[in-house]
Design a protein around this motif. Structure first.
Motif, mmCIF file in Angstrom:
data_model
loop_
_atom_site.group_PDB
_atom_site.id
_atom_site.type_symbol
_atom_site.label_atom_id
_atom_site.label_comp_id
_atom_site.label_asym_id
_atom_site.label_seq_id
_atom_site.Cartn_x
_atom_site.Cartn_y
_atom_site.Cartn_z
ATOM 1 N N UNK A 129 0.942 -1.132 -0.017
ATOM 2 C CA UNK A 129 0.026 0.019 0.007
ATOM 3 C C UNK A 129 0.826 1.216 -0.060
ATOM 4 N N UNK A 130 0.311 2.372 -0.379
ATOM 5 C CA UNK A 130 1.226 3.536 -0.487
ATOM 6 C C UNK A 130 1.707 4.031 1.184
ATOM 7 N N UNK A 131 2.792 4.414 0.872
ATOM 8 C CA UNK A 131 3.485 4.828 2.254
ATOM 9 C C UNK A 131 3.574 6.292 2.178
ATOM 10 N N UNK A 132 3.195 7.321 2.934
ATOM 11 C CA UNK A 132 3.257 8.505 2.856
ATOM 12 C C UNK A 132 4.438 9.007 3.363
ATOM 13 N N UNK A 133 5.106 9.880 2.912
ATOM 14 C CA UNK A 133 6.452 10.600 3.278
ATOM 15 C C UNK A 133 6.339 11.224 4.783
ATOM 16 N N UNK A 134 6.845 10.427 5.764
ATOM 17 C CA UNK A 134 6.746 11.039 6.970
ATOM 18 C C UNK A 134 7.540 12.341 7.336
ATOM 19 N N UNK A 135 7.125 13.313 7.962
ATOM 20 C CA UNK A 135 7.773 14.501 8.406
ATOM 21 C C UNK A 135 9.050 14.221 9.243
ATOM 22 N N UNK A 136 9.949 15.163 9.235
ATOM 23 C CA UNK A 136 11.118 15.097 10.167
ATOM 24 C C UNK A 136 10.896 16.199 11.146
ATOM 25 N N UNK A 137 10.033 16.568 11.924
ATOM 26 C CA UNK A 137 9.680 17.607 12.560
ATOM 27 C C UNK A 137 10.840 17.988 13.681
ATOM 28 N N UNK A 138 11.421 17.211 14.190
ATOM 29 C CA UNK A 138 12.691 17.498 15.333
ATOM 30 C C UNK A 138 13.766 17.870 14.413
ATOM 31 N N UNK A 139 14.214 17.285 13.312
ATOM 32 C CA UNK A 139 15.196 17.835 12.561
ATOM 33 C C UNK A 139 15.002 19.223 11.817
ATOM 34 N N UNK A 140 13.744 19.450 11.466
ATOM 35 C CA UNK A 140 13.259 20.661 10.594
ATOM 36 C C UNK A 140 13.378 21.662 11.908
ATOM 37 N N UNK A 141 12.658 21.506 12.798
ATOM 38 C CA UNK A 141 12.686 22.611 13.875
ATOM 39 C C UNK A 141 14.094 22.897 14.535
ATOM 40 N N UNK A 142 15.103 22.231 14.222
ATOM 41 C CA UNK A 142 16.442 22.178 14.978
ATOM 42 C C UNK A 142 17.300 22.530 13.888
ATOM 43 N N UNK A 143 17.258 22.315 12.552
ATOM 44 C CA UNK A 143 18.095 22.667 11.497
ATOM 45 C C UNK A 143 19.059 23.758 11.793
ATOM 46 N N UNK A 144 18.587 24.700 12.271
ATOM 47 C CA UNK A 144 19.342 26.177 12.457
ATOM 48 C C UNK A 144 20.413 26.012 13.739
ATOM 49 N N UNK A 145 20.182 25.038 14.464
ATOM 50 C CA UNK A 145 21.006 24.903 15.688
ATOM 51 C C UNK A 145 22.083 23.732 15.596
ATOM 52 N N UNK A 146 21.791 22.998 14.331
ATOM 53 C CA UNK A 146 22.906 21.924 14.113
ATOM 54 C C UNK A 146 24.319 22.546 14.010
ATOM 55 N N UNK A 147 24.595 23.680 13.772
ATOM 56 C CA UNK A 147 25.969 24.254 13.421
ATOM 57 C C UNK A 147 26.550 24.133 14.936
ATOM 58 N N UNK A 148 25.737 24.349 16.077
ATOM 59 C CA UNK A 148 26.276 24.570 17.368
ATOM 60 C C UNK A 148 27.038 23.341 17.877
ATOM 61 N N UNK A 149 27.042 22.137 17.066
ATOM 62 C CA UNK A 149 27.566 20.885 17.333
ATOM 63 C C UNK A 149 29.007 20.694 16.844
ATOM 64 N N UNK A 150 29.507 21.830 16.030
ATOM 65 C CA UNK A 150 30.657 22.030 15.208
ATOM 66 C C UNK A 150 30.381 21.193 13.999
ATOM 67 N N UNK A 155 32.012 19.014 11.831
ATOM 68 C CA UNK A 155 31.988 17.771 11.449
ATOM 69 C C UNK A 155 30.868 16.994 11.637
ATOM 70 N N UNK A 156 30.579 17.515 12.980
ATOM 71 C CA UNK A 156 29.127 16.703 14.002
ATOM 72 C C UNK A 156 27.884 17.194 12.978
ATOM 73 N N UNK A 157 27.755 18.443 12.745
ATOM 74 C CA UNK A 157 26.712 18.959 12.120
ATOM 75 C C UNK A 157 26.677 18.189 10.660
ATOM 76 N N UNK A 158 27.748 18.227 9.990
ATOM 77 C CA UNK A 158 28.011 17.507 8.569
ATOM 78 C C UNK A 158 27.481 16.070 8.824
ATOM 79 N N UNK A 159 27.999 15.446 9.868
ATOM 80 C CA UNK A 159 27.451 14.071 9.973
ATOM 81 C C UNK A 159 25.873 13.926 10.237
ATOM 82 N N UNK A 160 25.210 14.955 10.964
ATOM 83 C CA UNK A 160 23.888 14.942 11.282
ATOM 84 C C UNK A 160 23.134 15.179 10.028
ATOM 85 N N UNK A 161 23.644 16.261 9.235
ATOM 86 C CA UNK A 161 22.857 16.538 8.093
ATOM 87 C C UNK A 161 23.019 15.316 6.980
ATOM 88 N N UNK A 162 24.125 14.540 6.938
ATOM 89 C CA UNK A 162 24.333 13.334 6.117
ATOM 90 C C UNK A 162 23.204 12.460 6.437
#
Length: 132
Positions: free
Chosen positions: A14-35, A37-44
Protein backbone atom coordinates in the motif's frame (compact mmCIF):
# COMPACT_ATOMS: atom_id res chain seq x y z
CA UNK A 1 10.96 -7.04 -1.76
CA UNK A 2 14.23 -7.70 -3.58
CA UNK A 3 13.56 -11.44 -3.65
CA UNK A 4 9.94 -10.96 -4.71
CA UNK A 5 10.95 -8.67 -7.60
CA UNK A 6 13.84 -10.94 -8.60
CA UNK A 7 11.32 -13.79 -8.79
CA UNK A 8 9.26 -11.81 -11.29
CA UNK A 9 6.47 -10.92 -8.85
CA UNK A 10 4.94 -7.47 -8.61
CA UNK A 11 4.76 -5.63 -5.32
CA UNK A 12 1.46 -5.39 -3.49
CA UNK A 13 2.48 -2.68 -1.03
CA UNK A 14 0.00 0.00 0.00
CA UNK A 15 1.05 3.60 -0.45
CA UNK A 16 3.38 4.76 2.29
CA UNK A 17 3.29 8.54 2.88
CA UNK A 18 6.48 10.52 3.37
CA UNK A 19 6.65 11.10 7.11
CA UNK A 20 7.82 14.51 8.27
CA UNK A 21 11.03 15.11 10.21
CA UNK A 22 9.75 17.70 12.71
CA UNK A 23 12.64 17.38 15.16
CA UNK A 24 15.25 17.85 12.45
CA UNK A 25 13.29 20.58 10.68
CA UNK A 26 12.73 22.57 13.88
CA UNK A 27 16.38 22.32 14.94
CA UNK A 28 18.20 22.56 11.61
CA UNK A 29 19.38 26.09 12.38
CA UNK A 30 20.98 24.91 15.63
CA UNK A 31 22.92 21.96 14.22
CA UNK A 32 25.95 24.15 13.54
CA UNK A 33 26.40 24.52 17.31
CA UNK A 34 27.62 20.92 17.36
CA UNK A 35 30.74 21.83 15.38
CA UNK A 36 31.41 21.51 11.67
CA UNK A 37 32.07 17.77 11.40
CA UNK A 38 29.25 16.70 13.72
CA UNK A 39 26.81 19.03 11.94
CA UNK A 40 27.92 17.50 8.63
CA UNK A 41 27.32 14.00 10.00
CA UNK A 42 23.85 14.91 11.31
CA UNK A 43 22.86 16.44 7.97
CA UNK A 44 24.24 13.41 6.08
CA UNK A 45 22.23 10.95 8.19
CA UNK A 46 19.00 12.92 7.94
CA UNK A 47 19.36 13.51 4.21
CA UNK A 48 19.81 9.78 3.65
CA UNK A 49 16.74 9.10 5.77
CA UNK A 50 14.85 11.67 3.71
CA UNK A 51 16.06 10.04 0.48
CA UNK A 52 14.84 6.66 1.73
CA UNK A 53 11.44 8.08 2.68
CA UNK A 54 10.95 9.83 -0.64
CA UNK A 55 12.05 6.86 -2.73
CA UNK A 56 9.97 4.42 -0.70
CA UNK A 57 6.96 6.70 -1.10
CA UNK A 58 7.51 6.83 -4.85
CA UNK A 59 7.83 3.03 -4.97
CA UNK A 60 4.66 2.37 -2.97
CA UNK A 61 2.70 5.04 -4.82
CA UNK A 62 3.64 4.00 -8.38
CA UNK A 63 4.78 0.35 -8.19
CA UNK A 64 1.81 -0.84 -10.22
CA UNK A 65 2.87 1.31 -13.18
CA UNK A 66 6.60 0.55 -12.97
CA UNK A 67 8.54 -2.19 -14.64
CA UNK A 68 9.97 -4.84 -12.33
CA UNK A 69 13.47 -3.55 -13.10
CA UNK A 70 12.55 -0.02 -12.13
CA UNK A 71 10.89 -1.19 -8.90
CA UNK A 72 13.93 -3.31 -8.12
CA UNK A 73 16.27 -0.36 -8.73
CA UNK A 74 14.26 1.79 -6.31
CA UNK A 75 14.31 -0.94 -3.66
CA UNK A 76 18.09 -1.24 -4.03
CA UNK A 77 18.37 2.55 -3.77
CA UNK A 78 16.24 2.55 -0.63
CA UNK A 79 18.43 -0.13 0.91
CA UNK A 80 21.56 1.81 0.02
CA UNK A 81 20.22 5.04 1.55
CA UNK A 82 19.13 3.39 4.79
CA UNK A 83 22.42 1.48 5.03
CA UNK A 84 24.41 4.71 4.62
CA UNK A 85 22.27 6.41 7.26
CA UNK A 86 22.68 3.51 9.67
CA UNK A 87 26.45 3.20 9.22
CA UNK A 88 27.14 6.88 9.81
CA UNK A 89 24.28 7.22 12.30
CA UNK A 90 25.63 4.59 14.68
CA UNK A 91 28.99 6.40 14.81
CA UNK A 92 27.19 9.72 15.20
CA UNK A 93 25.16 8.47 18.17
CA UNK A 94 28.36 7.43 19.96
CA UNK A 95 29.97 10.77 19.12
CA UNK A 96 26.95 12.67 20.47
CA UNK A 97 26.90 10.56 23.65
CA UNK A 98 30.59 11.32 24.27
CA UNK A 99 29.93 15.02 23.64
CA UNK A 100 27.01 14.97 26.07
CA UNK A 101 29.18 13.43 28.79
CA UNK A 102 32.02 15.90 28.14
CA UNK A 103 32.33 19.01 30.31
CA UNK A 104 31.22 22.17 28.53
CA UNK A 105 34.38 23.94 29.62
CA UNK A 106 36.65 21.26 28.10
CA UNK A 107 35.10 21.33 24.64
CA UNK A 108 37.46 22.62 21.93
CA UNK A 109 34.93 25.18 20.69
CA UNK A 110 34.42 26.51 24.23
CA UNK A 111 38.19 26.75 24.71
CA UNK A 112 38.50 28.66 21.42
CA UNK A 113 35.72 31.06 22.42
CA UNK A 114 37.37 31.68 25.78
CA UNK A 115 40.73 32.39 24.11
CA UNK A 116 39.20 34.85 21.63
CA UNK A 117 37.14 36.47 24.36
CA UNK A 118 40.18 36.89 26.61
CA UNK A 119 42.18 38.32 23.70
CA UNK A 120 39.38 40.80 22.91
CA UNK A 121 39.17 41.94 26.53
CA UNK A 122 42.96 42.26 26.73
CA UNK A 123 43.01 44.33 23.51
CA UNK A 124 40.20 46.51 24.84
CA UNK A 125 42.06 47.14 28.10
CA UNK A 126 45.24 48.05 26.20
CA UNK A 127 43.24 50.42 23.98
CA UNK A 128 41.74 52.05 27.10
CA UNK A 129 45.18 52.49 28.64
CA UNK A 130 46.67 53.94 25.44
CA UNK A 131 43.82 56.26 24.56
CA UNK A 132 42.32 56.87 28.00
Amino acid sequence: MVLKLAGGERLTTPEWPVPPSPIFDQNASKIGLLGAQTAKDVAYVYENLRAFRQNFNMLTKHHEDMTLEWSSAIVVGCLAAITRAEARGLLLIEKLKRRDEESYWRRPETQAQLKYGAAAIFAFLIALKLFG
